[in-house]
Design an enzyme around this catalytic site. Structure first.
Site, PDB file in Angstrom:
ATOM      1  NE  ARG A  34     -14.226  -8.465 -30.829  1.00 33.02           N
ATOM      2  CZ  ARG A  34     -14.279 -10.054 -31.406  1.00 33.02           C
ATOM      3  NH1 ARG A  34     -13.921 -11.011 -31.615  1.00 33.02           N
ATOM      4  NH2 ARG A  34     -15.842 -10.294 -30.968  1.00 33.02           N
ATOM      5  NE  ARG A  75     -24.161 -18.242 -26.725  1.00 36.94           N
ATOM      6  CZ  ARG A  75     -23.481 -18.382 -27.512  1.00 36.94           C
ATOM      7  NH1 ARG A  75     -23.754 -18.724 -28.064  1.00 36.94           N
ATOM      8  NH2 ARG A  75     -22.754 -16.824 -27.899  1.00 36.94           N
ATOM      9  CE  LYS A 221     -20.184  -6.654 -30.212  1.00 38.26           C
ATOM     10  NZ  LYS A 221     -19.356  -8.573 -29.763  1.00 38.26           N
ATOM     11  CB  THR A 282     -19.338  -9.376 -38.861  1.00 39.62           C
ATOM     12  OG1 THR A 282     -20.012  -9.228 -37.228  1.00 39.62           O
ATOM     13  CG2 THR A 282     -20.006 -10.886 -38.849  1.00 39.62           C
TER      14      THR A 282
END
Length: 479
Positions: A34, A75, A221, A282
């Protein structure tokens, strides 16, 4: 020969980018490399791809490469002193107009102007994957004013989620467009799309990926609360993609950790029912960033995903920046193989009460039913163009290995992600039509997979040029 069926995805980064470290990862059991486009330069990714392709060719391995788009992670901006300490009960403001490099313990800039439209008084905002929690008091034209519910250190550029989801940034950023072009240039096998809200976001990404000249398969995802709000939302995302990733970081923040495991099981089950790939990701072995051994809880987590029939389990920081990247892959391989010893992993009720929709799907599922019920079957050979037939086969729990016989390097690499599927380079057009089946079985005989007296199931199409044309199933005794 007991092959591991669950595949391992590992992220390449500063801890795993030398020729020696990549070779060790491959030998330890890496199946899919990945590239995390949130970190690293285009040239660093080019170098990693070149090394993976060169080393895998030398080792005779088929390794898929997946590019993971950053997506619209919302963010905060930056602090004057890089970090502040927030205290429970204090006021704290998120501002569109504050200077992006001049945050302090009272106020910080944000990189997402629409946050003020997406928030209402009473909402909870989770910063830094939920380590800091803010309650929204008031919202004005330029800022969200909050009270700190859970305090702690907060540093530059940390992500913002809203409990329950609903922050509405579009799914692809300008950086993602650049990274899609890079993925096409590098001929990546998979592209993972971050924070999609619906199947439409995946269709937009697919158009961009194809326009860039890439045939990569798209992985959605699943990390927004909206994506798992109900079965309809989840199924529309799965349907639009070639596979999904249970991205438990942001998803866990939005839905709450208590619901995460149940939702993970539902995603895996729905993906398998729709003949799609599924990756579980994760913090699977987070402690191995700093420790050479996983915790018992991490062992259980990986084994639980394997028992739920995930295609692949994924490592992120453990291999990208941790101290023990090779040990993390080896531990994951060991745990997966241990879990696969359980009988539950080879018994299937998959779609027994349902109708099938296509010819190739019917052949694929009938093959697995035969393999699981006819005692002498030692291997399944699928002669395939796209890899779709072995993918459908691998949705069914079985101990019988599935061999993806294909002349196409792209299909060989792609199939490295499918659970229980092993790619074999083979061009049926190189043989007389009457000799193809025997020649394919000879390949397995020569590699010690089958021996005289064993049975093999072989599937193929009447034409070796078309995708989705599998229409033949043969059960053959090895001479």
């Amino acid at each position: 020969m007991n092959k591991r069926r669950t595949k391992i995805v590992a992220t390449l980064g500063p801890a795993s980018s030398t020729p020696e470290s990549i070779e060790q990862l491959l030998l330890a059991g890496l199946d899919v490399a990945r590239l995390n486009f949130s970190h690293g330069t285009a040239d660093e990714h080019r170098q990693r791809v070149r090394l993976v392709r060169d080393i895998s060719a030398r080792l005779g391995r088929h390794i898929a490469i997946m590019g993971d788009l950053q997506g619209p992670k919302i963010r905060i901006a930056r602090f004057r002193d890089t970090q502040v300490m927030l205290q429970r009960g204090q006021p704290f403001t998120l501002s569109n107009t504050h200077s992006p490099d001049d945050g302090d313990e009272h106020i910080v800039g944000i990189d997402y102007p629409s946050l003020v439209q997406d928030c209402n008084p009473g909402d909870e905002l989770l910063l830094d994957d939920g380590r800091v929690v803010l309650q929204v008091d008031t919202v004005d034209e330029h800022a969200v004013h909050t009270t700190v519910l859970v305090g702690g250190p907060l540093s530059n550029n940390k992500g913002i989620n809203r409990r329950g989801g609903g922050i509405s940034a579009p799914s692809l950023t300008e950086k993602d467009h650049e990274d899609i072009r890079l993925a096409a240039e590098l001929e990546l096998d998979y592209v993972a799309v971050s924070f999609p809200r619906s199947g439409e976001d995946i269709e937009v990404a697919r158009k961009l990926v194809r326009a860039a000249g890439s045939h990569a398969w798209l992985i959605a995802k699943i990390e927004r609360a909206e994506a798992v709000a109900d079965d309809e939302a989840l199924d529309s995302l799965i349907q639009a993609s070639d596979g999904v990733m249970v991205a438990r970081g942001d998803l866990g923040v939005e839905v709450g950790d208590a619901r995460l495991v149940g939702i993970q099981k539902r995603i895996i089950q729905h993906a398998r029912h729709q003949n799609k790939l599924v990756i579980t990701a994760t913090q699977m072995m987070e402690s191995m960033i700093a420790s050479p051994l996983p915790t018992r809880a991490e062992v259980s987590d990986v084994a639980n995903a394997v028992l739920d029939h995930t295609d692949a389990v994924m490592l992120s920081g453990e291999t990208a920046s941790g101290k023990y990247p090779v040990e993390a892959v080896a531990a994951m391989a060991r745990i997966a193989q241990g879990a696969e010893q359980e009988r539950i992993t080879t018994r299937s009720q998959h779609r027994v009460g349902q109708s099938f929709e296509r010819c190739d799907e019917t052949i694929a599922l009938a093959s697995m039913y035969a393999a699981n019920h006819f005692a002498g079957v030692k291997a399944i050979i699928s002669l395939t163009e796209s890899g779709n037939t072995p993918l459908i086969m691998s949705r069914i729990r079985s101990a019988v290995p599935i061999y993806c016989f294909t002349p196409h390097p792209t299909t060989q690499r792609r199939a490295a992600m499918f659970r229980g599927v092993y790619p074999v380079p083979f061009d049926p057009k190189a043989y007389e039509p009457t000799d193809v089946s025997d020649s394919a079985i000879t390949v397995l005989k020569n590699s010690g997979v089958v021996e005289p007296g064993d049975w093999v199931i072989l599937t193929k199409g009447d034409s070796y040029h078309s995708t989705g044309g599998t229409n033949t199933l043969k059960i053959i005794k090895v001479e």
